[in-house]
Design a protein around this motif. Structure first.
Motif, PDB file in Angstrom:
ATOM      1  N   HIS A 152      27.533  26.873  -9.572  1.00 45.64           N
ATOM      2  CA  HIS A 152      27.281  27.741  -8.420  1.00 45.64           C
ATOM      3  C   HIS A 152      28.137  29.011  -8.389  1.00 45.64           C
ATOM      4  O   HIS A 152      27.613  30.126  -8.315  1.00 45.64           O
ATOM      5  CB  HIS A 152      27.431  26.940  -7.129  1.00 45.64           C
ATOM      6  N   CYS A 212      24.141  33.209  -2.115  1.00 48.41           N
ATOM      7  CA  CYS A 212      25.559  33.468  -1.813  1.00 48.41           C
ATOM      8  C   CYS A 212      26.006  34.829  -2.326  1.00 48.41           C
ATOM      9  O   CYS A 212      26.791  35.513  -1.671  1.00 48.41           O
ATOM     10  CB  CYS A 212      26.420  32.337  -2.372  1.00 48.41           C
ATOM     11  N   CYS A 237      31.331  28.921   0.921  1.00 43.26           N
ATOM     12  CA  CYS A 237      29.993  28.340   0.819  1.00 43.26           C
ATOM     13  C   CYS A 237      29.775  27.314   1.925  1.00 43.26           C
ATOM     14  O   CYS A 237      30.539  26.353   2.063  1.00 43.26           O
ATOM     15  CB  CYS A 237      29.809  27.715  -0.555  1.00 43.26           C
TER      16      CYS A 237
HETATM   17 ZN    ZN Z   1      27.296  28.968  -1.968  1.00 42.83          ZN
END
Ligand code: ZN
Ligand code: 5CA
Length: 413
Positions: free
Chosen positions: A256, A231, A43
């Motif tokens: 996340h 993502c 990320c």
């Molecule tokens: Zn991410």
């Protein structure tokens, strides 16, 4: 998006052992057993401010994964994103009276410079959220078609939410209980109280356009992507479901990475989006997590401007284990600078003790869940012997310099 400039990596004699890593989902260290091409998604930054040592620690950790894999004979397909459209960008741009796009591209340029200076091997795919909007829309369409996501009943802002119970295995990545999830969801960008959601934990995947916010056309109306889905889409479309390592700081464990995994799994039907979820500890300063919102930052670019050698930044961060939360201090940097000077002194000798065993130990320690403190100790041992007792192996200093360069990314020359 253009990545940053490539970094030369010396080839060492022989081959390093296979990498073992800690997986957050299974809560254990196990062999990664990647294929011929190892795959990793890390990320990336939200580019509204400059790279601080917390970011650097995270990217340096995954740089070690990349280097250990290469040394073990793998090719590596490394993907990183840039969250180049998100609330913090708009807020900072508004505060500073600049366009959010200009702010983003300025900070991305600085990030590239910082990464290149730190000799981080560049990702093969470096992908912005804005450039992946088409991919996100396709994914959200699949969620809606399968019932995994729904449009909230709100005529003004028909946002699209992903159901927390869309996949059976939800929760396996973080292992957090419901209360912890609820708390972290609220703290880390979630919106539990948004009216019209079926469950407070349902995650935003498409945000309908608000006044003054950028938007892109979609089948659900104009809007922009939610965070986690960016993502999922970027990883899935480049390295596919079941890729080897999903990486980031421990602040991304929930929501996340739990949601980016669930998003991926809901479209593929697979049980696991990534084979390993690998998380770095948080770097703090003055007793608190280093973060842009707290403003307690030590910037890589500021250290560079002060003439700090990037190799010393690496050694300072590698002095602790990547999974440990730890603090940046002036002493930590001073110790690393002294260590770097000693290592350089030994690497410039015309002969020294043989280094093969030392290099084998460094390789073992790094392959063992990136045990950098032990790897650094092993080099220290050889350096001390070289400086205090000398040795007769004329190729040893160059061999150690190559190993420190290839495996730790520190240039001793
Ligand atoms: Zn991410
Ligand atoms: N754009 C999202 C990820 S998709 C994001 O979290 N951006 S960020 O700029 O806030 O952080 C970039 C990376 O640095 C993330 O992997 C994050 O987990 C990590 N990170 C942020 N703060 C720290 C810190 N204090 N210590 C270690 N890692 C950190």
């Amino acid at each position: 998006m253009q990545s940053w400039s490539d970094v030369a990596v010396p080839t060492l004699p022989g081959q390093g052992p296979p990498l073992r890593l800690h997986d957050t989902a299974d809560r254990q260290v196990r062999p990664v057993a990647a294929g011929e091409t190892a795959t990793m998604y890390v990320c990336g930054i939200t580019p509204y401010d400059a790279t601080h040592l917390g970011h650097a620690a995270t990217y340096l950790t995954f740089d070690l994964v990349n280097r250990v894999w290469r040394d073990a004979g793998h090719h590596v397909h490394y993907v990183q994103n840039i969250t180049d459209v998100d609330d913090p960008l708009f807020e900072r741009a508004e505060r500073d009276g600049v366009d959010w796009r200009d702010l983003g591209s300025r900070e991305i340029d600085l990030f590239r410079e910082d990464m290149a200076a730190l000799r981080v091997l560049p990702p093969r795919d470096y992908i912005g959220a804005v450039e992946s909007i088409g991919e996100v829309i396709e994914m959200v369409e699949k969620f809606v078609a399968s019932g995994a996501a729904y449009v909230v009943d709100d005529a003004e802002y028909p946002d699209v939410y992903f159901r927390v119970d869309a996949t059976e295995q939800f929760g396996y990545e973080s292992n957090y209980d419901h209360d912890t999830m609820a708390r972290l969801f609220a703290e880390r960008g979630g919106d539990p109280d948004r009216p019209g959601k079926h469950d407070p934990l349902d995650a935003l995947v498409w945000r309908a356009a608000r006044d003054g916010e950028p938007s892109w056309p979609s089948p659900f109306g104009p809007g922009r992507p939610g965070w986690h889905v960016e993502c999922s889409a970027i990883a899935l479309n480049r390295i596919g479901s079941g890729f080897d390592v999903q990486g980031g700081g421990s602040d991304l464990i929930f929501p996340h990475h739990e949601f980016s995994a669930a998003h991926g799994e809901s479209v593929t039907g697979d049980r696991r989006f990534a084979r390993f979820y690998v998380h770095t500890g948080m770097i703090g300063l003055d007793g608190e997590k280093m973060s842009k919102s707290r403003g307690n930052l030590v910037l890589v670019s500021a250290l560079r401007r002060d003439g700090v050698d990037p190799g010393a930044i690496r050694l300072a961060l590698f002095a602790g284990h990547y999974r440990q939360d730890r603090f940046w201090t002036a002493d930590l940097l001073a110790d690393a600078q002294a260590r770097l000077a000693r290592w350089r002194g030994a690497a410039s000798l015309s002969s020294a003790p043989a280094a093969e065993d030392t290099i084998a130990r460094v390789r073992q320690h790094l392959a063992d869940d990136l045990d950098t403190p032990k790897a650094l100790d092993a080099i220290d041992g050889w350096v001390t012997r070289a400086l205090e007792h000398g040795g007769s192996d004329a190729s040893a200093p160059a061999l150690v310099a190559d190993a420190v360069d290839a495996l730790l990314g520190v240039d001793l020359r």
